[in-house]
Design an enzyme around this catalytic site. Structure first.
Site, PDB file in Angstrom:
ATOM      1  CE  LYS A 244      -4.204  -1.962   1.922  1.00 22.80           C
ATOM      2  NZ  LYS A 244      -3.818  -3.341   2.302  1.00 22.80           N
TER       3      LYS A 244
HETATM    4  C1  LIG Z   1      -4.545  -4.449   1.796  1.00 21.94           C
HETATM    5  C2  LIG Z   1      -3.848  -5.751   1.793  1.00 21.94           C
HETATM    6  C3  LIG Z   1      -4.273  -6.814   0.969  1.00 21.94           C
HETATM    7  C4  LIG Z   1      -5.512  -6.729   0.095  1.00 21.94           C
HETATM    8  O1  LIG Z   1      -5.351  -5.847  -0.994  1.00 21.94           O
HETATM    9  P1  LIG Z   1      -6.619  -5.337  -1.810  1.00 21.94           P
HETATM   10  O2  LIG Z   1      -6.092  -4.367  -2.802  1.00 21.94           O
HETATM   11  O3  LIG Z   1      -7.537  -4.700  -0.816  1.00 21.94           O
HETATM   12  O4  LIG Z   1      -7.234  -6.529  -2.452  1.00 21.94           O
HETATM   13  C5  LIG Z   1      -3.536  -7.984   0.965  1.00 21.94           C
HETATM   14  N1  LIG Z   1      -2.448  -8.118   1.773  1.00 21.94           N
HETATM   15  C6  LIG Z   1      -2.020  -7.137   2.583  1.00 21.94           C
HETATM   16  C7  LIG Z   1      -0.849  -7.371   3.457  1.00 21.94           C
HETATM   17  C8  LIG Z   1      -2.692  -5.915   2.622  1.00 21.94           C
HETATM   18  O5  LIG Z   1      -2.270  -4.943   3.445  1.00 21.94           O
END
Ligand SMILES: *Cc1c(COP(=O)(O)O)cnc(C)c1O
Length: 431
Positions: free
Chosen positions: A107
């Site tokens: 993210k």
């Molecule tokens: C947010 C997150 C996900 C999921 O990602 P999306 O884009 O919401 O499908 C998977 N793994 C981790 C570690 C995350 O922080």
């Protein structure tokens, strides 16, 4: 570039409007009006391009001309200023490590890009923008770090007291400057509800400019396509058909990969790897979309029962079930299977995966049973130390903390407790 709302009851928006608003006024997600395939030469010569050049080609049509080229180049350079290594397990399986950014989760990419876009749009303005984020863990930290020190932008994070990991809490509460952490006496849904209510509160929105920073925001969602290109660049010479297995919660990450494919990136297939919150696994089997109550799991960033970005995925496939099935498979796993996978990956490949990556690995294995002449890349979406208690318990080891995590662990937590919407609103109005 213009964006339209998937609910089709709101006016079209420019990139800037879509970023500043987050969600369209009719509560629909914004979607790009056109997606133009890149020239073949980009893929033929990809090994001769720098990562900055690749990222620019990928995102340019979605943000220009509202962000001038020189500014966009600078934003990209800062956004991707860390590594995205591919680690090959064998001929059939690799992992793409997306945890080398400041908060050690994928993210970081979207959050850093969005922060810089907002800051660009806010130049020379006197009015501040307030970014509200409800988080169950990783989003808050990535957004907080992405926006730290960005002028004209204040970030308010709401997180459920006692329900995020120790590392995650430190990442949210130790930054200071323009970042405030509010500790909510409740669960994640309470945090989310307060944020939603704030957006609908006219008294509040007439006084403060509010926006959101989760993957519904186009500036957080779209840059996530960059690393699918980077992985292709690295694997192109060695492997034929490439399949991506994406641990999915709100389906923003996998949907960004699908945009990359639409731009011409040769991706053979996508796999949505899920925990027991498996509404999409079931949908692909039965064509019935029926979200259930969210179940708490050890891969908690994927504890989402009704993924918002699935609407974008449907739109990308012209709302056609057959076309979607051709492009996307989905598998889901229990916590026990996830723990066993963490052990298997360590034993077989001497690699430590976090619970989300481990689910991606399992989905690769299941997919390869029917389509063995492909190379499956699972996304390692977070560093294993972000889920320290689980990983240490399962493997019966002590993990060394990476530098990024060590630094925050020594800092002092600063947060404010709030118990209900009234207190939240008072806080926002009286800061
Ligand atoms: C947010 C997150 C996900 C999921 O990602 P999306 O884009 O919401 O499908 C998977 N793994 C981790 C570690 C995350 O922080």
């Amino acid at each position: 570039m213009n964006y339209y709302s998937l609910n089709k009851k709101a006016p079209h928006a420019s990139f800037k409007e879509a970023v500043v608003k987050g969600l369209a006024p009719d509560k629909g997600l914004y979607f790009p009006k056109t997606i133009t395939r890149l020239e073949d030469s980009v893929f033929e010569n990809i090994e001769h391009l720098t990562r900055e050049e690749i990222a620019l080609k990928a995102i340019e049509q979605f943000v220009s001309p509202e962000i001038p080229l020189e500014n966009l180049k600078a934003i990209i350079k800062e956004t991707i200023a860390f590594d995205f290594p591919v680690v090959e397990f064998n001929d059939q399986i690799s992992t793409l490590e997306l945890f080398h950014g400041p908060t050690m989760a994928f993210k970081d990419v979207g959050a850093r890009f969005m922060a810089r876009c907002l800051s660009h749009f806010n130049q020379g303005k006197t009015e501040e923008i307030t970014v509200l984020v409800a988080t169950s863990g990783d989003t808050g930290g990535a957004v907080a770090h992405g926006f730290l020190g960005v002028k004209g932008v204040k970030v308010v994070i709401l997180y459920p007291k006692g329900r995020v990991s120790v590392v995650q809490e430190k990442q949210l509460t130790t930054l200071g400057q323009n970042i405030t952490a509010l500790e909510v006496n409740g669960v994640f849904d309470d945090c989310q509800d307060m944020v939603k209510r704030a957006f609908l509160d006219e008294e509040l929105t007439s006084k403060i400019q509010l926006t959101s920073a989760n993957s519904i925001n186009v500036a957080r969602w779209l840059p996530q396509m960059f690393y699918f290109f980077f992985a292709y660049q690295e694997l192109k010479k060695k492997h034929g058909k490439i399949v991506f297995s994406v641990p999915s919660g709100n389906f923003g990450n996998i949907c960004a990969g699908m945009i990359a494919k639409k731009l011409g990136l040769p991706i053979h297939h996508f796999i949505a790897a899920n925990n027991e919150n498996n509404v999409i696994t079931k949908f692909l089997k039965t064509k019935q979309y029926s979200p259930e109550t969210t179940v708490a799991t050890i891969s908690n960033a994927m504890d989402v029962s009704n993924p918002s970005n699935f609407a974008r995925i449907q739109e990308l496939h012209d709302q056609d079930f057959k076309s979607l099935q051709k492009d996307l498979s989905s598998f889901s796993y229990t916590d026990q299977q996830t723990e066993d996978a963490i052990t298997e990956i360590k034993t077989k490949y001497n690699y430590i995966a976090d619970p989300h990556g481990a689910i991606g690995y399992l989905a690769c294995k299941d997919y390869l049973k029917d389509d063995e002449k492909v190379h499956c890349v699972f996304l390692e979406t977070a560093h294993p130390t972000k889920f320290l208690p689980t990983v240490e318990r399962v493997l019966n080891v002590k993990l060394a903390l990476p530098e990024q995590i060590k630094q925050v662990m020594n800092k002092k937590k600063i947060s404010m407790e709030i118990k209900d919407y009234k207190e939240f609103k008072e806080y926002l109005l009286n800061r």
